[in-house]
Design a protein around this motif. Structure first.
Motif, PDB file in Angstrom:
ATOM      1  N   LEU A   7       0.870  -1.208  -0.015  1.00 56.57           N
ATOM      2  CA  LEU A   7       0.127   0.165  -0.043  1.00 56.57           C
ATOM      3  C   LEU A   7       0.842   1.313  -0.006  1.00 56.57           C
ATOM      4  O   LEU A   7       1.983   1.264   0.763  1.00 56.57           O
ATOM      5  CB  LEU A   7      -0.844  -0.122   1.376  1.00 56.57           C
ATOM      6  CG  LEU A   7      -1.599  -1.189   1.498  1.00 56.57           C
ATOM      7  CD1 LEU A   7      -2.315  -1.090   2.742  1.00 56.57           C
ATOM      8  CD2 LEU A   7      -2.751  -1.466   0.592  1.00 56.57           C
ATOM      9  N   ILE A   9      -0.256   4.949   1.560  1.00 54.33           N
ATOM     10  CA  ILE A   9      -1.402   5.469   2.345  1.00 54.33           C
ATOM     11  C   ILE A   9      -0.888   7.051   2.066  1.00 54.33           C
ATOM     12  O   ILE A   9       0.096   7.547   2.833  1.00 54.33           O
ATOM     13  CB  ILE A   9      -1.308   4.968   3.605  1.00 54.33           C
ATOM     14  CG1 ILE A   9      -1.489   3.476   3.575  1.00 54.33           C
ATOM     15  CG2 ILE A   9      -2.405   5.674   4.395  1.00 54.33           C
ATOM     16  CD1 ILE A   9      -1.321   2.792   4.864  1.00 54.33           C
ATOM     17  N   ILE A  67      -6.020   5.148   0.521  1.00 52.42           N
ATOM     18  CA  ILE A  67      -5.298   3.880   0.535  1.00 52.42           C
ATOM     19  C   ILE A  67      -5.132   3.725  -0.861  1.00 52.42           C
ATOM     20  O   ILE A  67      -6.354   3.283  -1.513  1.00 52.42           O
ATOM     21  CB  ILE A  67      -5.805   2.795   1.228  1.00 52.42           C
ATOM     22  CG1 ILE A  67      -6.250   3.371   2.894  1.00 52.42           C
ATOM     23  CG2 ILE A  67      -5.163   1.686   1.162  1.00 52.42           C
ATOM     24  CD1 ILE A  67      -7.242   2.357   3.582  1.00 52.42           C
ATOM     25  N   CYS A  79      -8.504   6.126   5.233  1.00 51.33           N
ATOM     26  CA  CYS A  79      -7.974   5.861   6.682  1.00 51.33           C
ATOM     27  C   CYS A  79      -7.541   7.260   7.312  1.00 51.33           C
ATOM     28  O   CYS A  79      -7.485   8.426   6.745  1.00 51.33           O
ATOM     29  CB  CYS A  79      -6.861   4.871   6.841  1.00 51.33           C
ATOM     30  SG  CYS A  79      -5.565   5.143   6.132  1.00 51.33           S
ATOM     31  N   TYR A  95     -10.222   3.184   9.794  1.00 45.50           N
ATOM     32  CA  TYR A  95      -9.782   2.817   8.623  1.00 45.50           C
ATOM     33  C   TYR A  95     -11.304   2.168   7.750  1.00 45.50           C
ATOM     34  O   TYR A  95     -11.871   1.863   8.559  1.00 45.50           O
ATOM     35  CB  TYR A  95      -8.511   1.860   8.459  1.00 45.50           C
ATOM     36  CG  TYR A  95      -8.835   0.883   9.697  1.00 45.50           C
ATOM     37  CD1 TYR A  95      -9.533  -0.333   9.381  1.00 45.50           C
ATOM     38  CD2 TYR A  95      -8.454   1.133  10.985  1.00 45.50           C
ATOM     39  CE1 TYR A  95      -9.487  -1.072  10.354  1.00 45.50           C
ATOM     40  CE2 TYR A  95      -8.510   0.129  12.044  1.00 45.50           C
ATOM     41  CZ  TYR A  95      -9.137  -0.733  11.506  1.00 45.50           C
ATOM     42  OH  TYR A  95      -9.508  -1.898  12.790  1.00 45.50           O
ATOM     43  N   THR A 110      -3.232  -1.697   6.587  1.00 42.73           N
ATOM     44  CA  THR A 110      -3.494  -0.283   6.721  1.00 42.73           C
ATOM     45  C   THR A 110      -3.374   0.453   8.275  1.00 42.73           C
ATOM     46  O   THR A 110      -2.579   1.380   8.551  1.00 42.73           O
ATOM     47  CB  THR A 110      -5.070   0.097   6.244  1.00 42.73           C
ATOM     48  OG1 THR A 110      -5.253  -0.353   4.679  1.00 42.73           O
ATOM     49  CG2 THR A 110      -5.359   1.456   6.400  1.00 42.73           C
TER      50      THR A 110
END
Length: 169
Positions: A7, A9, A67, A79, A95, A110
């Motif tokens: 990911l 973020i 995300i 999130c 999230y 996450t």
């Protein structure tokens, strides 16, 4: 930006907040990612979040993130934190991951990214989260990350919630 194995973020800034308000096609173009039609259940919270973020610059690390699932270049949820750490060094995380990307470990990834990011700041002593007062995926994610369920909270909007906490190790 918070990077995890699968990911990216990304913290919302003026450009991303504007793109969110303009719609998914604009957001996809600005971010250079695929944006599904229903990537968030909380679209109505982005405008108030933006106004609070704009009025209070210290919130910029402590508010809304998007995300991105790197292998698919797909926006899969949002999130973040519910404000900067308080005077006791406590910050709250939240999230959401779209249904088609659930049960793949991405909610855990996450939440761990948010947790690790929070504890990189010396002022953060404790991270909390709230879930519905029932066995569910969010509670399992928090347990897996070492959070402990500490109390029941009666929220006027959400009803009965469980509070989860983890302290700096």
């Amino acid at each position: 930006m918070i990077l995890t194995p699968h990911l990216r973020i990304i913290s919302c800034d003026d450009t991303l907040y504007d793109a969110i308000r303009m719609g998914n096609n604009t957001l996809a173009r600005v971010m250079g990612v695929n944006v599904p039609k229903k990537w968030t259940e909380f679209r109505d919270t982005f405008t108030p979040s933006y106004h609070r973020w704009k009025a209070h610059p210290p919130l910029r690390d402590w508010w809304v993130y998007l995300i991105i699932h790197v292998p698919d270049n797909m926006l899969i949820g949002s999130c973040g934190y519910k404000g900067e750490p308080d005077a006791n060094g406590m910050v709250e995380i939240g999230y959401e991951v779209i249904p088609s990307y659930r049960e793949k470990g991405l909610g855990t990834e996450t939440a761990k990214g948010l947790l690790d990011h929070a504890f990189q700041h010396a002022s953060v002593r404790k991270v909390i989260a709230h879930t519905l007062a029932e066995e569910n995926a969010s509670g399992h994610i928090l347990e897996k990350l070492g959070f402990a369920q500490t109390e029941d909270i009666n929220d006027p909007d959400e009803g009965l919630l469980w509070r989860w906490e983890i302290s700096r190790r």
